[in-house]
Design a protein around this motif. Structure first.
Motif, PDB file in Angstrom:
ATOM      1  N   UNK A   1       0.854  -1.169   0.000  1.00 44.72           N
ATOM      2  CA  UNK A   1       0.000   0.000   0.000  1.00 44.72           C
ATOM      3  C   UNK A   1       0.901   1.234   0.000  1.00 44.72           C
ATOM      4  N   UNK A   2       0.581   2.171  -0.866  1.00 44.86           N
ATOM      5  CA  UNK A   2       1.381   3.384  -1.013  1.00 44.86           C
ATOM      6  C   UNK A   2       0.651   4.563  -0.394  1.00 44.86           C
ATOM      7  N   UNK A   3       1.327   5.266   0.507  1.00 45.78           N
ATOM      8  CA  UNK A   3       0.774   6.477   1.110  1.00 45.78           C
ATOM      9  C   UNK A   3       0.720   7.578   0.058  1.00 45.78           C
ATOM     10  N   UNK A   4      -0.422   8.264  -0.036  1.00 43.66           N
ATOM     11  CA  UNK A   4      -0.588   9.356  -0.992  1.00 43.66           C
ATOM     12  C   UNK A   4      -0.536  10.698  -0.278  1.00 43.66           C
ATOM     13  N   UNK A   5      -1.363  10.863   0.761  1.00 50.81           N
ATOM     14  CA  UNK A   5      -1.368  12.135   1.486  1.00 50.81           C
ATOM     15  C   UNK A   5      -2.196  12.046   2.761  1.00 50.81           C
ATOM     16  N   UNK A   6      -1.896  12.942   3.693  1.00 52.27           N
ATOM     17  CA  UNK A   6      -2.763  13.187   4.837  1.00 52.27           C
ATOM     18  C   UNK A   6      -3.773  14.229   4.416  1.00 52.27           C
ATOM     19  N   UNK A   7      -4.985  14.091   4.896  1.00 53.38           N
ATOM     20  CA  UNK A   7      -6.026  15.078   4.627  1.00 53.38           C
ATOM     21  C   UNK A   7      -6.341  15.729   5.962  1.00 53.38           C
ATOM     22  N   UNK A   8      -5.995  17.011   6.120  1.00 47.30           N
ATOM     23  CA  UNK A   8      -6.178  17.676   7.412  1.00 47.30           C
ATOM     24  C   UNK A   8      -7.643  17.738   7.848  1.00 47.30           C
ATOM     25  N   UNK A   9      -7.851  17.478   9.119  1.00 54.43           N
ATOM     26  CA  UNK A   9      -9.190  17.601   9.709  1.00 54.43           C
ATOM     27  C   UNK A   9      -9.017  17.804  11.210  1.00 54.43           C
ATOM     28  N   UNK A  10      -9.803  18.685  11.819  1.00 55.61           N
ATOM     29  CA  UNK A  10      -9.617  18.965  13.250  1.00 55.61           C
ATOM     30  C   UNK A  10     -10.054  17.832  14.179  1.00 55.61           C
ATOM     31  N   UNK A  11     -10.932  16.952  13.717  1.00 59.42           N
ATOM     32  CA  UNK A  11     -11.483  15.918  14.591  1.00 59.42           C
ATOM     33  C   UNK A  11     -10.906  14.526  14.319  1.00 59.42           C
ATOM     34  N   UNK A  12     -10.557  14.250  13.078  1.00 59.03           N
ATOM     35  CA  UNK A  12     -10.120  12.918  12.679  1.00 59.03           C
ATOM     36  C   UNK A  12      -8.721  12.947  12.085  1.00 59.03           C
ATOM     37  N   UNK A  13      -8.085  11.785  12.090  1.00 58.99           N
ATOM     38  CA  UNK A  13      -6.848  11.596  11.325  1.00 58.99           C
ATOM     39  C   UNK A  13      -7.277  10.891  10.041  1.00 58.99           C
ATOM     40  N   UNK A  14      -7.046  11.545   8.910  1.00 60.02           N
ATOM     41  CA  UNK A  14      -7.487  10.994   7.628  1.00 60.02           C
ATOM     42  C   UNK A  14      -6.262  10.790   6.736  1.00 60.02           C
ATOM     43  N   UNK A  15      -6.090   9.575   6.266  1.00 62.56           N
ATOM     44  CA  UNK A  15      -4.994   9.247   5.368  1.00 62.56           C
ATOM     45  C   UNK A  15      -5.528   8.690   4.065  1.00 62.56           C
ATOM     46  N   UNK A  16      -4.877   9.059   2.977  1.00 63.83           N
ATOM     47  CA  UNK A  16      -5.243   8.554   1.660  1.00 63.83           C
ATOM     48  C   UNK A  16      -4.107   7.668   1.159  1.00 63.83           C
ATOM     49  N   UNK A  17      -4.459   6.477   0.700  1.00 62.28           N
ATOM     50  CA  UNK A  17      -3.497   5.492   0.216  1.00 62.28           C
ATOM     51  C   UNK A  17      -3.939   5.000  -1.158  1.00 62.28           C
ATOM     52  N   UNK A  18      -3.020   4.427  -1.895  1.00 60.71           N
ATOM     53  CA  UNK A  18      -3.339   3.786  -3.162  1.00 60.71           C
ATOM     54  C   UNK A  18      -2.851   2.347  -3.087  1.00 60.71           C
ATOM     55  N   UNK A  19      -3.697   1.430  -3.557  1.00 55.78           N
ATOM     56  CA  UNK A  19      -3.316   0.026  -3.533  1.00 55.78           C
ATOM     57  C   UNK A  19      -4.212  -0.778  -4.459  1.00 55.78           C
ATOM     58  N   UNK A  20      -3.606  -1.536  -5.324  1.00 57.73           N
ATOM     59  CA  UNK A  20      -4.311  -2.513  -6.138  1.00 57.73           C
ATOM     60  C   UNK A  20      -5.475  -1.895  -6.937  1.00 57.73           C
ATOM     61  N   UNK A  21      -5.234  -0.728  -7.546  1.00 61.47           N
ATOM     62  CA  UNK A  21      -6.254  -0.082  -8.367  1.00 61.47           C
ATOM     63  C   UNK A  21      -7.330   0.640  -7.599  1.00 61.47           C
ATOM     64  N   UNK A  22      -7.092   0.858  -6.312  1.00 60.41           N
ATOM     65  CA  UNK A  22      -8.083   1.545  -5.476  1.00 60.41           C
ATOM     66  C   UNK A  22      -7.410   2.639  -4.658  1.00 60.41           C
ATOM     67  N   UNK A  23      -8.191   3.679  -4.370  1.00 59.95           N
ATOM     68  CA  UNK A  23      -7.801   4.642  -3.355  1.00 59.95           C
ATOM     69  C   UNK A  23      -8.435   4.167  -2.058  1.00 59.95           C
ATOM     70  N   UNK A  24      -7.678   4.207  -0.993  1.00 58.72           N
ATOM     71  CA  UNK A  24      -8.168   3.784   0.315  1.00 58.72           C
ATOM     72  C   UNK A  24      -8.116   4.983   1.241  1.00 58.72           C
ATOM     73  N   UNK A  25      -9.276   5.323   1.796  1.00 54.41           N
ATOM     74  CA  UNK A  25      -9.379   6.426   2.745  1.00 54.41           C
ATOM     75  C   UNK A  25      -9.519   5.816   4.133  1.00 54.41           C
ATOM     76  N   UNK A  26      -8.553   6.112   5.014  1.00 50.24           N
ATOM     77  CA  UNK A  26      -8.602   5.628   6.393  1.00 50.24           C
ATOM     78  C   UNK A  26      -8.891   6.815   7.294  1.00 50.24           C
ATOM     79  N   UNK A  27      -9.969   6.698   8.055  1.00 54.30           N
ATOM     80  CA  UNK A  27     -10.366   7.757   8.982  1.00 54.30           C
ATOM     81  C   UNK A  27     -10.277   7.169  10.388  1.00 54.30           C
ATOM     82  N   UNK A  28      -9.492   7.812  11.241  1.00 53.20           N
ATOM     83  CA  UNK A  28      -9.268   7.312  12.594  1.00 53.20           C
ATOM     84  C   UNK A  28      -9.744   8.327  13.625  1.00 53.20           C
TER      85      UNK A  28
END
Length: 82
Positions: A1-28
């Motif tokens: 899985x390749x890290x693409x970018x962090x997406x700033x947000x005051x409440x959540x940690x949001x990361x964008x990844x690319x893997x296997x033909x998909x974008x993966x958005x992880x919200x923590x």
């Protein structure tokens, strides 16, 4: 899985990844995580993803985190673990 970018947000940690033909958005938030997979074919670029994270969507994400916490606490109490 390749890290693409962090997406700033005051409440959540949001990361964008690319893997296997998909974008993966992880919200923590605390100990919980929500993951969304979007086909790269459905978007023109990774830059489209932050626009999808609008206020209405993130309000539902926040509610889902609250529900996850309620469920986790309830199972801990039912099973005398928490």
């Amino acid at each position: 899985m390749r890290f693409v970018q962090d997406i700033p947000h005051p409440q959540f940690r949001i990361g964008l990844y690319a893997w296997n033909g998909k974008y993966i958005v992880k919200i923590e938030a605390g100990p919980y995580e929500q993951t969304y997979k979007i086909s790269e074919m459905d978007l023109t670029s990774a830059g489209d993803v932050p626009a999808m994270l609008d206020d209405a969507f993130l309000a539902r994400v926040a509610q889902r985190f609250a529900d996850m916490d309620t469920d986790w606490t309830a199972t801990g109490e039912r099973n005398d673990v928490l």
